[in-house]
Design an enzyme around this catalytic site. Structure first.
Site, PDB file in Angstrom:
ATOM      1  N   HIS A   1       0.854  -1.189   0.000  1.00 56.03           N
ATOM      2  CA  HIS A   1       0.000   0.000   0.000  1.00 56.03           C
ATOM      3  C   HIS A   1       0.891   1.239   0.000  1.00 56.03           C
ATOM      4  O   HIS A   1       2.097   1.154   0.199  1.00 56.03           O
ATOM      5  CB  HIS A   1      -0.917   0.009   1.232  1.00 56.03           C
ATOM      6  CG  HIS A   1      -0.204   0.055   2.533  1.00 56.03           C
ATOM      7  ND1 HIS A   1      -0.047  -1.062   3.350  1.00 56.03           N
ATOM      8  CD2 HIS A   1       0.420   1.055   3.182  1.00 56.03           C
ATOM      9  CE1 HIS A   1       0.622  -0.727   4.432  1.00 56.03           C
ATOM     10  NE2 HIS A   1       0.932   0.549   4.355  1.00 56.03           N
TER      11      HIS A   1
HETATM   12  P1  TYD Z   1      -2.150  -4.109   6.959  1.00 56.66           P
HETATM   13  O1  TYD Z   1      -2.189  -2.703   6.482  1.00 56.66           O
HETATM   14  O2  TYD Z   1      -2.535  -5.181   5.986  1.00 56.66           O
HETATM   15  O3  TYD Z   1      -0.722  -4.434   7.575  1.00 56.66           O
HETATM   16  P2  TYD Z   1       0.714  -4.438   6.838  1.00 56.66           P
HETATM   17  O4  TYD Z   1       0.923  -3.082   6.248  1.00 56.66           O
HETATM   18  O5  TYD Z   1       1.685  -4.766   7.930  1.00 56.66           O
HETATM   19  O6  TYD Z   1       0.722  -5.510   5.801  1.00 56.66           O
HETATM   20  O7  TYD Z   1      -3.083  -4.207   8.245  1.00 56.66           O
HETATM   21  C1  TYD Z   1      -3.591  -5.436   8.705  1.00 56.66           C
HETATM   22  C2  TYD Z   1      -4.878  -5.174   9.456  1.00 56.66           C
HETATM   23  O8  TYD Z   1      -4.608  -4.463  10.672  1.00 56.66           O
HETATM   24  C3  TYD Z   1      -5.879  -4.345   8.667  1.00 56.66           C
HETATM   25  O9  TYD Z   1      -7.171  -4.906   8.886  1.00 56.66           O
HETATM   26  C4  TYD Z   1      -5.818  -2.987   9.311  1.00 56.66           C
HETATM   27  C5  TYD Z   1      -5.417  -3.306  10.739  1.00 56.66           C
HETATM   28  N1  TYD Z   1      -4.630  -2.221  11.387  1.00 56.66           N
HETATM   29  C6  TYD Z   1      -5.155  -1.549  12.473  1.00 56.66           C
HETATM   30  O10 TYD Z   1      -6.294  -1.807  12.913  1.00 56.66           O
HETATM   31  N2  TYD Z   1      -4.408  -0.578  13.074  1.00 56.66           N
HETATM   32  C7  TYD Z   1      -3.164  -0.263  12.644  1.00 56.66           C
HETATM   33  O11 TYD Z   1      -2.492   0.633  13.233  1.00 56.66           O
HETATM   34  C8  TYD Z   1      -2.618  -0.961  11.506  1.00 56.66           C
HETATM   35  C9  TYD Z   1      -1.250  -0.647  10.967  1.00 56.66           C
HETATM   36  C10 TYD Z   1      -3.393  -1.932  10.909  1.00 56.66           C
END
Ligand code: TYD
Length: 134
Positions: free
Chosen positions: A53
């Site tokens: 992302h």
């Molecule tokens: P995601 O963005 O996929 O994590 P990464 O960038 O490490 O691959 O996030 C995974 C899940 O966690 C998604 O449902 C959003 C949630 N999340 C939160 O609730 N709070 C946060 O601070 C973060 C970073 C993610």
């Protein structure tokens, strides 16, 4: 437009002694944004890819507090891969960077300091959409 070259390693202070090492981040301008959130990722399978992302406004500082991994940055024109493996090194990721975290060593722990609370509206999770806006 932000560039991958705007994302730099920030070397944190390290206080080493025979009792171990200590590093810190303070809200005194030692990193170029105010921290509003900290999160960790852990128990990561070595073949996992995280990230995938970009952020619209949020800055992040990413630290490998244990183990190692690669961060592939993409500003839509250029790519840059950074290897993190030191608990006293943080990668500052500016807004507008597509990032993928991969090649995790076993037991890696990722510590992220972010400039704002979690807001899904700050994410672009569609690579084609990301490219279109570059
Ligand atoms: P995601 O963005 O996929 O994590 P990464 O960038 O490490 O691959 O996030 C995974 C899940 O966690 C998604 O449902 C959003 C949630 N999340 C939160 O609730 N709070 C946060 O601070 C973060 C970073 C993610």
């Amino acid at each position: 437009m932000p560039s991958v070259d705007d994302c730099q390693i920030i070397t944190l202070p390290k206080v080493a002694s025979d009792r171990g090492s200590l590093s810190f981040v303070e809200a005194n301008g030692s990193i170029p944004f105010d921290i509003k959130r900290i999160y960790t990722t852990y128990d990561i399978p070595t073949d996992a890819v995280r990230g995938g992302h970009s952020h619209i406004e949020q800055h992040e500082l990413v630290i490998a507090v244990n183990g190692s991994f690669e961060i592939e940055l993409d500003d839509g024109k250029h790519k840059k891969t950074i290897f993190l493996r030191k608990a006293y090194e943080g990668l500052h990721i500016v807004p507008g960077m597509w990032r993928e975290l991969k090649n995790f060593s076993s037991g890696s722990v990722v510590l992220v300091m972010a400039s704002d609370v979690y807001k899904e509206s700050d994410y672009i999770r569609d690579y084609e959409l990301f490219r279109k806006n570059r």
